[in-house]
Every structure is written in structure tokens, then in C-alpha cells.
Design a protein around this motif. Structure first.
Motif, PDB file in Angstrom:
ATOM      1  N   PRO A  33       0.832  -1.203   0.000  1.00 29.34           N
ATOM      2  CA  PRO A  33       0.000   0.000   0.000  1.00 29.34           C
ATOM      3  C   PRO A  33       0.878   1.268   0.000  1.00 29.34           C
ATOM      4  O   PRO A  33       2.014   1.241   0.479  1.00 29.34           O
ATOM      5  N   PRO A  34       0.350   2.367  -0.514  1.00 31.40           N
ATOM      6  CA  PRO A  34       1.127   3.613  -0.585  1.00 31.40           C
ATOM      7  C   PRO A  34       1.702   4.061   0.767  1.00 31.40           C
ATOM      8  O   PRO A  34       2.819   4.564   0.815  1.00 31.40           O
ATOM      9  N   ALA A  35       0.971   3.861   1.848  1.00 34.30           N
ATOM     10  CA  ALA A  35       1.462   4.287   3.164  1.00 34.30           C
ATOM     11  C   ALA A  35       2.742   3.540   3.537  1.00 34.30           C
ATOM     12  O   ALA A  35       3.694   4.129   4.060  1.00 34.30           O
ATOM     13  N   ILE A  36       2.775   2.248   3.259  1.00 35.56           N
ATOM     14  CA  ILE A  36       3.962   1.454   3.574  1.00 35.56           C
ATOM     15  C   ILE A  36       5.108   1.817   2.638  1.00 35.56           C
ATOM     16  O   ILE A  36       6.257   1.958   3.077  1.00 35.56           O
ATOM     17  N   ARG A  37       4.821   1.999   1.359  1.00 34.71           N
ATOM     18  CA  ARG A  37       5.884   2.390   0.420  1.00 34.71           C
ATOM     19  C   ARG A  37       6.507   3.713   0.847  1.00 34.71           C
ATOM     20  O   ARG A  37       7.717   3.880   0.808  1.00 34.71           O
ATOM     21  N   ARG A  38       5.679   4.660   1.270  1.00 35.69           N
ATOM     22  CA  ARG A  38       6.182   5.967   1.697  1.00 35.69           C
ATOM     23  C   ARG A  38       7.064   5.819   2.934  1.00 35.69           C
ATOM     24  O   ARG A  38       8.130   6.417   3.030  1.00 35.69           O
ATOM     25  N   ALA A  39       6.646   4.998   3.894  1.00 38.34           N
ATOM     26  CA  ALA A  39       7.432   4.805   5.123  1.00 38.34           C
ATOM     27  C   ALA A  39       8.755   4.127   4.827  1.00 38.34           C
ATOM     28  O   ALA A  39       9.792   4.527   5.348  1.00 38.34           O
ATOM     29  N   VAL A  40       8.744   3.102   3.994  1.00 37.88           N
ATOM     30  CA  VAL A  40       9.969   2.389   3.664  1.00 37.88           C
ATOM     31  C   VAL A  40      10.905   3.305   2.890  1.00 37.88           C
ATOM     32  O   VAL A  40      12.104   3.335   3.143  1.00 37.88           O
ATOM     33  N   TYR A  41      10.370   4.051   1.978  1.00 35.80           N
ATOM     34  CA  TYR A  41      11.193   4.930   1.152  1.00 35.80           C
ATOM     35  C   TYR A  41      11.812   6.053   1.973  1.00 35.80           C
ATOM     36  O   TYR A  41      12.941   6.424   1.761  1.00 35.80           O
ATOM     37  N   THR A  42      11.055   6.597   2.922  1.00 38.73           N
ATOM     38  CA  THR A  42      11.532   7.772   3.647  1.00 38.73           C
ATOM     39  C   THR A  42      12.341   7.431   4.889  1.00 38.73           C
ATOM     40  O   THR A  42      12.837   8.335   5.541  1.00 38.73           O
ATOM     41  N   THR A  43      12.490   6.157   5.239  1.00 38.99           N
ATOM     42  CA  THR A  43      13.231   5.825   6.452  1.00 38.99           C
ATOM     43  C   THR A  43      14.582   5.191   6.144  1.00 38.99           C
ATOM     44  O   THR A  43      15.130   4.479   6.963  1.00 38.99           O
ATOM     45  N   LYS A  44      15.113   5.459   5.001  1.00 40.41           N
ATOM     46  CA  LYS A  44      16.429   4.922   4.660  1.00 40.41           C
ATOM     47  C   LYS A  44      17.485   5.800   5.322  1.00 40.41           C
ATOM     48  O   LYS A  44      18.059   6.698   4.721  1.00 40.41           O
ATOM     49  N   ALA A  45      17.727   5.514   6.579  1.00 43.89           N
ATOM     50  CA  ALA A  45      18.579   6.365   7.401  1.00 43.89           C
ATOM     51  C   ALA A  45      20.017   6.437   6.897  1.00 43.89           C
ATOM     52  O   ALA A  45      20.632   7.501   6.918  1.00 43.89           O
ATOM     53  N   ILE A  46      20.556   5.340   6.443  1.00 46.25           N
ATOM     54  CA  ILE A  46      21.952   5.336   6.009  1.00 46.25           C
ATOM     55  C   ILE A  46      22.133   6.213   4.778  1.00 46.25           C
ATOM     56  O   ILE A  46      23.057   7.025   4.712  1.00 46.25           O
ATOM     57  N   GLU A  47      21.217   6.071   3.798  1.00 39.12           N
ATOM     58  CA  GLU A  47      21.316   6.894   2.600  1.00 39.12           C
ATOM     59  C   GLU A  47      21.157   8.369   2.946  1.00 39.12           C
ATOM     60  O   GLU A  47      21.845   9.231   2.411  1.00 39.12           O
ATOM     61  N   SER A  48      20.237   8.657   3.847  1.00 36.92           N
ATOM     62  CA  SER A  48      20.014  10.034   4.261  1.00 36.92           C
ATOM     63  C   SER A  48      21.243  10.608   4.954  1.00 36.92           C
ATOM     64  O   SER A  48      21.640  11.756   4.708  1.00 36.92           O
ATOM     65  N   LEU A  49      21.848   9.810   5.818  1.00 36.42           N
ATOM     66  CA  LEU A  49      23.045  10.252   6.524  1.00 36.42           C
ATOM     67  C   LEU A  49      24.194  10.499   5.549  1.00 36.42           C
ATOM     68  O   LEU A  49      24.865  11.533   5.602  1.00 36.42           O
ATOM     69  N   ASN A  50      24.413   9.547   4.636  1.00 35.82           N
ATOM     70  CA  ASN A  50      25.483   9.717   3.654  1.00 35.82           C
ATOM     71  C   ASN A  50      25.273  10.963   2.805  1.00 35.82           C
ATOM     72  O   ASN A  50      26.209  11.712   2.536  1.00 35.82           O
TER      73      ASN A  50
END
Length: 108
Positions: A33-50
Motif C-alpha cells: 500500500p502507498p502508506a507502507i511504500r512511503r514509510a519504507v522509502y523515507t526511512t532509509k537512514a543510512i542513505e540520508s546520513l550519507n
């Protein structure tokens, strides 16, 4: 059903066979579902940190020594850490979707 992403063998010889061989595993993400895709996509902490650390280093062309790089990254980490305290948008709806799909595997 395969979607043509322009992955010609001549354009990207290593990636095309890999994507085609694992297509069923790659597309599972889009079945969520879109809600889960959004959460998975936006919680990529390592990519965000890099990304954030690269942004800090990109602003300066040269560092006088290794210690100055470490200090710059440390200050960047302190700035980035402020964003990590913000909750995931629409988390309640997303959590409900996780519970519906995964049942007792999700601890509320």
C-alpha cells in the motif's frame, strides 16, 4: 509484466540481467500500500546520513588536515540529528497497514 526502463544490454550490461533475473523480488515493493511504500522509502537512514555528510563536505573544497574534516563531519552530524527526532508523517495509518498485512509480527 515487464516494464521497459531503457535497460538495454549495450547501455548497462551488468545491471540489465540482474534486474531481469530478480524482477519478481524487485516488484514486491510496488505491491505494498502507498502508506507502507512511503514509510519504507523515507526511512532509509543510512542513505540520508550519507547524503547529508556529502553535502557538508561538498561545501568546502579543501581541508588543512584530517582533524578539520572530522570536526566538520561532527558538526554536520549534530545538525542532521535534529531531523531524526521528527516522526514519520502519517505514521498511525502506516502502522495500521503493517498490522493488517503482517499481523502478530508487528509489535504495537
Amino acid at each position: 509484466m515487464l516494464i521497459d526502463f531503457g535497460l538495454r544490454k549495450s547501455a548497462n550490461p551488468a545491471m540489465s540481467p540482474s534486474w531481469l533475473a530478480d524482477w519478481d523480488r524487485l516488484t514486491v515493493f510496488f505491491d505494498s500500500p502507498p502508506a507502507i511504500r512511503r514509510a519504507v522509502y523515507t526511512t532509509k537512514a543510512i542513505e540520508s546520513l550519507n547524503y547529508s555528510l556529502r553535502k557538508v563536505l561538498k561545501g568546502r573544497r579543501a581541508f588543512p588536515n584530517d582533524e578539520s574534516i572530522i570536526k566538520g563531519l561532527s558538526m554536520g552530524l549534530q545538525h542532521v540529528a535534529k531531523k531524526w527526532t521528527q516522526p514519520i508523517p502519517e505514521w498511525t495509518a502506516t502502522l495500521n497497514q503493517f498490522v493488517m498485512l503482517f499481523g502478530e509480527r508487528v509489535q504495537v
